[in-house]
Scaffold this motif. Structure first.
Motif, mmCIF file in Angstrom:
data_model
loop_
_atom_site.group_PDB
_atom_site.id
_atom_site.type_symbol
_atom_site.label_atom_id
_atom_site.label_comp_id
_atom_site.label_asym_id
_atom_site.label_seq_id
_atom_site.Cartn_x
_atom_site.Cartn_y
_atom_site.Cartn_z
ATOM 1 N N THR A 210 57.997 63.593 98.319
ATOM 2 C CA THR A 210 59.253 64.448 98.493
ATOM 3 C C THR A 210 59.432 64.940 99.922
ATOM 4 O OG1 THR A 210 57.853 66.352 97.973
ATOM 5 C CG2 THR A 210 59.125 65.448 95.921
ATOM 6 N N GLN A 211 58.526 64.791 100.862
ATOM 7 C CA GLN A 211 58.651 65.017 102.179
ATOM 8 C C GLN A 211 58.419 63.980 102.996
ATOM 9 O OE1 GLN A 211 55.744 68.115 102.412
ATOM 10 N NE2 GLN A 211 56.610 68.981 100.702
ATOM 11 N N LEU A 212 58.629 64.137 104.380
ATOM 12 C CA LEU A 212 58.771 63.029 105.191
ATOM 13 C C LEU A 212 57.304 62.504 105.350
ATOM 14 C CD1 LEU A 212 59.957 61.271 107.495
ATOM 15 C CD2 LEU A 212 59.790 63.055 109.167
ATOM 16 N N SER A 246 64.210 56.624 97.602
ATOM 17 C CA SER A 246 64.360 57.996 97.515
ATOM 18 C C SER A 246 63.581 58.860 96.379
ATOM 19 C CB SER A 246 65.728 58.594 97.921
ATOM 20 O OG SER A 246 66.740 57.763 96.957
ATOM 21 N N ALA A 247 64.478 58.637 95.237
ATOM 22 C CA ALA A 247 64.153 59.013 93.869
ATOM 23 C C ALA A 247 65.123 58.302 92.855
ATOM 24 C CB ALA A 247 64.511 60.666 93.870
ATOM 25 N N ALA A 272 64.678 62.658 104.665
ATOM 26 C CA ALA A 272 63.462 62.192 104.934
ATOM 27 C C ALA A 272 62.907 60.891 104.329
ATOM 28 C CB ALA A 272 62.275 63.152 104.151
ATOM 29 N N ALA A 273 63.588 60.503 103.223
ATOM 30 C CA ALA A 273 63.267 59.113 102.877
ATOM 31 C C ALA A 273 63.955 58.262 103.477
ATOM 32 C CB ALA A 273 63.992 59.157 101.269
ATOM 33 N N GLN A 274 65.416 58.549 104.089
ATOM 34 C CA GLN A 274 66.035 57.640 105.169
ATOM 35 C C GLN A 274 65.375 57.336 106.326
ATOM 36 O OE1 GLN A 274 70.199 58.846 104.569
ATOM 37 N NE2 GLN A 274 70.447 58.344 102.504
#
Length: 547
Positions: A210-212, A246-247, A272-274
């Motif tokens: 969920t985080q970088l 991402s999700a 963060a995902a990107q």
């Protein structure tokens, strides 16, 4: 897309795996490391153009500089690209600065290259030298091209098996590029999504990302896979994301697999995902830019790679929701739609190929299936239904106005030779895209074709039903094809990869299936081949596929 919703996920904790990212050596006034350790995530290239290609690596300049830690010194990494595998004919070289701010990843554009040419490249840090990679530039604009060959893959879940598909593609040696159509990696923690509820090899970090730091560590884990490293080193990649980067079931304002508050703000998570994606993938994309882009291959083909997550409206509640057909809802966003329609025209390269993360052909599931079959298809198609009959609102089926706009554009402008290349749905399909599904095939009008690759490892229908391959799924496939006469091929069971062969006469896809995804040494066999003959807009079975 997954075969369950967040509410169906079984949470699990305490299972950990450590990516093989430790390096030997010491941090000093400069750099000291074993040659293999400095570049333990391999090399890659991507987005080939006629005069340039992007080169990628990740360097580990000190033992503490592990992915996602934010530790390690800033360093200058050398790179060189040569016209020969022995690096006797260097055509370009340079240096690139990197550090913890970009997780010690390196991306450079090697320019002033010759079109339609093989090159070899490598990186250096002190005395450490990376493995060498092979890449290839695109043909020059308007140049005559006899043939193009692309590997086509999607949905590679680390926890569900081994990436033997990548090994087989890497061994071919004849690919112009590899198209990865999304779900390059998965966000789930161990125990949340795997192979028939068995974790073949657990995700790191041992929880949902969920985080970088989580996204960086997960990208790093996938990049330690030897088969993925081999394929990246064998051919340039052309990538787009789907949702699991991402999700699950992501849209512009959230995702099915995201709980606002408990997992932070969606915009922070997707940013963060990107950022991690931009750092770790060989793609001409940086955060704040646009991922959708077009690459041309001489006069033979253009390739429009779509981004169907960043601009889409939220998925409809189900297929009965009237918003499914609302012209106010979009899967592409207005700017990307205008760009796509501008690419789909009669002038320019002959074949209009579209890298399409989710299916565009309409799919209706018959209510005649038994309860277990309906439940299995519903899981595979995302968990939405109309009166108990599965309906995939995450595909273009959930955004009918946008699909109708594309279909009308192709029909009204007599655009020929458009082929959508699709991933996501963990199954193999070959479909016509009818101008009017209700009257097809009586009218015989098909405006384009769609070829869908299966999953590298992610569960498909036989896995969901927990039955042997090619048993219960066969009847389901036949029922769906009967209810959708534009669907000419459907394989709900196999894992593997595809090879796309493009010539002026036609576009052919060959589907290769793995013997066993949970075996690191799995073999692969040619399953079937379908062809799209020039000017036809239709798929037909063919023989003699590429071996």
């Amino acid at each position: 897309m997954t075969n369950f919703t967040r509410r169906q996920v079984l949470r699990s904790a305490g299972v950990a795996a450590v990516a093989g990212a430790m390096v030997s050596g010491t941090a000093a006034s400069g750099f000291s490391a074993s040659p293999g350790g400095a570049f333990c995530h391999g090399v890659a290239s991507g987005d080939p153009m006629a005069d340039s290609v992007l080169l990628w690596t990740r360097v580990t300049p000190a033992p503490a500089a592990l992915p996602g830690t934010g530790l390690g010194p800033d360093v200058s990494v050398g790179w060189e690209i040569a016209a020969d595998a022995g690096f006797k004919k260097i055509v370009a070289r340079g240096t690139a600065a990197t550090g913890a701010a970009r997780d010690h990843t390196v991306k450079v554009i090697a320019g002033r290259l010759a079109p339609a040419t093989n090159y070899w490249y490598r990186f250096k840090l002190g005395q450490a030298v990376s493995p060498a990679g092979r890449t290839r530039t695109a043909p020059a604009a308007g140049a005559a091209v006899d043939r193009l060959k692309f590997g086509v893959v999607s949905c590679a879940n680390w926890q569900a098996g081994y990436f033997s598909s990548y090994r087989h593609l890497a061994a071919r040696g004849d690919l112009d590029a590899v198209l990865h159509l999304g779900d390059y990696l998965y966000e789930y923690g161990p125990g949340e999504y795997q192979a028939r509820d068995v974790v073949v090899r657990p995700h790191e970090p041992a929880h949902e990302m969920t985080q970088l730091a989580h996204y960086r560590r997960r990208h790093a884990q996938y990049k330690t896979d030897p088969d993925l490293q081999a394929l990246h080193a064998a051919a340039p990649f052309i990538v787009t994301w789907d949702d699991h980067e991402s999700a699950n079931d992501a849209w512009k304002g959230g995702a099915e697999n995201h709980t606002e508050g408990a997992e932070g703000a969606w915009m922070e998570r997707v940013a963060a995902a990107q950022k991690a994606y931009a750092e770790w993938m060989p793609v001409r994309y940086e955060p704040g830019g646009q991922l959708y882009r077009r690459l041309d291959f001489g006069s033979l083909a253009s390739l429009s790679m779509l981004d169907l997550r960043s601009y889409r409206d939220q998925q409809a509640a189900n297929g009965a929701d009237p918003s499914v057909s609302s012209p106010a809802r979009t899967i592409t966003g207005a700017a990307q739609m205008d760009w796509l329609l501008g690419n789909l025209k009669s002038t320019g390269p002959q074949w209009k190929l579209v890298g399409n993360p989710v299916m565009i052909a309409p799919v209706r599931v018959p209510s005649t299936l038994n309860t277990a079959e309906l439940a299995g298809v519903q899981k595979l198609m995302g968990g939405r239904s109309i009166s108990g009959v599965p309906y995939n609102v995450d595909q273009w089926d959930g955004y009918e106005a946008d699909r109708n706009r594309v279909v009308r554009h192709l029909r009204d402008n007599a655009v020929k030779d458009t082929v959508f290349l699709t991933g996501d749905i963990h199954s193999g399909w070959a479909c016509d895209i009818p101008a009017d599904p209700a009257s097809y095939p009586a009218t015989g009008d098909s405006v384009a074709a769609e070829l869908v690759c299966t999953s590298v490892t992610s569960d498909n229908l036989d896995d969901i039903l927990n039955v042997p391959p090619r048993t219960a799924s066969v009847g389901v496939e036949n029922a769906i094809k009967a209810a959708n006469p534009h669907v000419k091929y459907l394989d709900f069971d196999s894992h593997g990869y595809s090879v796309l062969d493009v010539t002026a006469a036609g576009v052919r896809m060959d589907w290769f299936v793995l013997a066993e995804r949970t075996s690191a040494s799995s073999g692969a066999t040619l399953s079937t081949s379908f062809n799209v003959q020039a000017n036809s807009g239709k798929v037909t079975p063919t023989q003699g596929g590429l071996q």
